[in-house]
Design a protein around this motif. Structure first.
Motif, PDB file in Angstrom:
ATOM      1  N   CYS A 103     -14.101  27.408 -51.032  1.00  0.00           N
ATOM      2  CA  CYS A 103     -14.028  26.851 -52.388  1.00  0.00           C
ATOM      3  C   CYS A 103     -12.678  26.185 -52.651  1.00  0.00           C
ATOM      4  N   LEU A 104     -11.608  26.794 -52.154  1.00  0.00           N
ATOM      5  CA  LEU A 104     -10.288  26.182 -52.354  1.00  0.00           C
ATOM      6  C   LEU A 104     -10.147  24.861 -51.610  1.00  0.00           C
ATOM      7  N   SER A 105     -10.846  24.724 -50.487  1.00  0.00           N
ATOM      8  CA  SER A 105     -10.787  23.454 -49.756  1.00  0.00           C
ATOM      9  C   SER A 105     -11.443  22.311 -50.521  1.00  0.00           C
ATOM     10  N   PHE A 106     -12.378  22.634 -51.446  1.00  0.00           N
ATOM     11  CA  PHE A 106     -13.029  21.599 -52.240  1.00  0.00           C
ATOM     12  C   PHE A 106     -12.222  21.212 -53.478  1.00  0.00           C
ATOM     13  N   VAL A 107     -11.231  21.986 -53.839  1.00  0.00           N
ATOM     14  CA  VAL A 107     -10.485  21.713 -55.074  1.00  0.00           C
ATOM     15  C   VAL A 107      -9.781  20.356 -55.035  1.00  0.00           C
ATOM     16  N   LEU A 137     -10.644  17.248 -57.669  1.00  0.00           N
ATOM     17  CA  LEU A 137      -9.626  16.672 -58.542  1.00  0.00           C
ATOM     18  C   LEU A 137      -9.485  15.166 -58.323  1.00  0.00           C
ATOM     19  N   PHE A 138      -9.543  14.740 -57.071  1.00  0.00           N
ATOM     20  CA  PHE A 138      -9.442  13.303 -56.779  1.00  0.00           C
ATOM     21  C   PHE A 138     -10.636  12.542 -57.353  1.00  0.00           C
ATOM     22  N   LEU A 139     -11.844  13.086 -57.178  1.00  0.00           N
ATOM     23  CA  LEU A 139     -13.032  12.413 -57.705  1.00  0.00           C
ATOM     24  C   LEU A 139     -13.033  12.383 -59.226  1.00  0.00           C
ATOM     25  N   SER A 140     -12.573  13.461 -59.857  1.00  0.00           N
ATOM     26  CA  SER A 140     -12.519  13.490 -61.322  1.00  0.00           C
ATOM     27  C   SER A 140     -11.520  12.465 -61.853  1.00  0.00           C
ATOM     28  N   ALA A 141     -10.354  12.382 -61.221  1.00  0.00           N
ATOM     29  CA  ALA A 141      -9.373  11.376 -61.634  1.00  0.00           C
ATOM     30  C   ALA A 141      -9.913   9.959 -61.425  1.00  0.00           C
ATOM     31  N   SER A 142     -10.641   9.750 -60.336  1.00  0.00           N
ATOM     32  CA  SER A 142     -11.235   8.429 -60.087  1.00  0.00           C
ATOM     33  C   SER A 142     -12.269   8.080 -61.148  1.00  0.00           C
ATOM     34  N   ALA A 143     -13.072   9.082 -61.556  1.00  0.00           N
ATOM     35  CA  ALA A 143     -14.065   8.828 -62.598  1.00  0.00           C
ATOM     36  C   ALA A 143     -13.391   8.443 -63.915  1.00  0.00           C
ATOM     37  N   GLY A 144     -12.315   9.156 -64.289  1.00  0.00           N
ATOM     38  CA  GLY A 144     -11.601   8.797 -65.513  1.00  0.00           C
ATOM     39  C   GLY A 144     -10.981   7.413 -65.436  1.00  0.00           C
ATOM     40  N   TRP A 145     -10.422   7.068 -64.270  1.00  0.00           N
ATOM     41  CA  TRP A 145      -9.829   5.733 -64.113  1.00  0.00           C
ATOM     42  C   TRP A 145     -10.884   4.639 -64.210  1.00  0.00           C
ATOM     43  N   ILE A 146     -12.066   4.874 -63.647  1.00  0.00           N
ATOM     44  CA  ILE A 146     -13.140   3.876 -63.709  1.00  0.00           C
ATOM     45  C   ILE A 146     -13.587   3.664 -65.151  1.00  0.00           C
ATOM     46  N   ILE A 205     -12.792  15.409 -67.255  1.00  0.00           N
ATOM     47  CA  ILE A 205     -13.044  16.844 -67.412  1.00  0.00           C
ATOM     48  C   ILE A 205     -14.521  17.156 -67.218  1.00  0.00           C
ATOM     49  N   VAL A 206     -15.383  16.347 -67.793  1.00  0.00           N
ATOM     50  CA  VAL A 206     -16.830  16.579 -67.642  1.00  0.00           C
ATOM     51  C   VAL A 206     -17.257  16.444 -66.191  1.00  0.00           C
ATOM     52  N   PHE A 207     -16.730  15.442 -65.509  1.00  0.00           N
ATOM     53  CA  PHE A 207     -17.071  15.269 -64.090  1.00  0.00           C
ATOM     54  C   PHE A 207     -16.567  16.443 -63.267  1.00  0.00           C
ATOM     55  N   LEU A 208     -15.374  16.950 -63.578  1.00  0.00           N
ATOM     56  CA  LEU A 208     -14.832  18.100 -62.847  1.00  0.00           C
ATOM     57  C   LEU A 208     -15.690  19.344 -63.067  1.00  0.00           C
ATOM     58  N   ILE A 209     -16.141  19.575 -64.288  1.00  0.00           N
ATOM     59  CA  ILE A 209     -16.964  20.754 -64.582  1.00  0.00           C
ATOM     60  C   ILE A 209     -18.302  20.666 -63.864  1.00  0.00           C
TER      61      ILE A 209
END
Length: 340
Positions: free
Chosen positions: A41-45, A49-58, A227-231
């Protein structure tokens, strides 16, 4: 020799590192079934985080904003002054208010023109017309106060389209200013053109629905989307990955038992002679066949046979002398011997 000693000295840190790593792994080996799910699970963190930040930037990058495109009018082509310009990338489903802003000289000849037309045509790159509209315009001298100076130019704004969604990202705008008859029907029938100092086509975002909320608060919308994408991604990873890791930990074989249950084997009892005699007597007993029960044809009642009983043979009588009766037939040989 010197080279070999130098090479051994270079290999010493690597050996120490691998030995320390093997010691550490051997120490953690009993805890692997419990630590492995946490490590997975820690390896996916970082990825989440990178995908969530990318979603917010998009989301923040694609928020619709207002724009303004400069126009460079063409003169002397026998038609009213016109300009053709490719607009900045638009949001296809976003609504915009289109308006034309231009400046004309503050002179008497401009006011003498009277009414003229402003035409806007929106089309795609493949020359498909999206919208076309014409609006009348007139130049009016500005009001000048006692303490202000007279401006050299007059700003004119012509509203063209209201709450229009282009339906395409790349749009080409064609603007035409003036009358197509060139005012030849007025005065000495001399052609005239509108003198334009500068012109630009402006688009203002119309806030409507959820898109309007996003356009009003672009930074907050990007943060909420991250935040929604991360959850959601964390829930998906937890549902899909954690059961697999825990199942792998629970699938390990159990430890063998230290002691097995002892089974006591008792010897069979000896077979006595009396039991053998009894078995022989039982074998010698005649078997009496059972009668099959037949249903009564008259009463329709099924007769059942009583419990089978073993019929013992009758006891043997004591040996008694048998008496033989004399036969009434006389033997001829015996009669002759008696006569003699």
């Amino acid at each position: 020799m010197a080279d070999s000693k130098f090479a051994s000295l270079l290999q010493l840190p690597a050996r120490l590192f691998f030995s320390a790593l093997s010691t550490f792994l051997s120490f953690l080996r009993p805890y692997f079934p419990h630590v492995l799910p946490v490590l997975v699970c820690l390896s996916f963190v970082p990825l989440l985080l990178f995908l969530s930040a990318s979603a917010g930037w998009i989301v923040w990058r694609n928020v619709a904003v207002g724009w303004q495109a400069p126009l460079y009018l063409q003169y002397g082509d026998g038609v009213p002054p016109y300009a053709q310009e490719t607009l900045p990338p638009l949001v296809a489903q976003q609504r915009y208010d289109f308006s034309l802003q231009f400046q004309v000289p503050n002179v008497d000849t401009t006011y003498a023109l009277g009414n003229f037309m402003t035409t806007l045509t929106l089309s795609t790159r493949s020359n498909k017309t999206l919208a076309s509209i014409r609006r009348p315009t007139i130049a009016i001298p500005p009001r000048v106060s006692f303490y202000s100076r007279t401006p050299a130019v007059i700003d004119i704004t012509v509203p063209l389209l209201t709450a229009f969604a282009p339906g395409s990202k790349h749009v080409v705008a064609t603007v035409e200013i003036g009358r197509r008859d060139n005012w030849k029907s007025l005065g000495n029938e001399q052609g005239r053109e509108v003198s334009v100092v500068s012109a630009s086509l402006r688009g203002v975002v119309v806030h409507h629905g959820i898109r309007g909320l996003v356009t009003r608060l672009p930074l907050l919308s990007a943060l909420v989307s991250s935040i929604v994408f991360l959850i959601i991604s964390s829930v998906i990873v937890g549902v899909c990955v954690l059961p697999l890791t825990f199942r792998h930990a629970a699938a390990q074989p159990p430890e063998p038992e230290a002691e097995f249950a002892k089974v006591e084997i008792k010897p069979l009892p000896a077979i006595s002679s009396s039991s053998s005699d009894d078995s022989e007597s039982i074998e010698e007993k005649p078997l009496v066949p059972r009668r099959r029960s037949r249903p009564s044809s008259r009463t329709g009642i099924i007769k059942t046979e009583d419990m089978s009983t073993t019929i013992l043979p009758p006891a043997t009588p004591q040996a008694t002398p048998l008496r033989r009766r004399r036969s009434k037939i006389v033997d001829p040989v015996s009669s002759d011997s008696s006569d003699s």
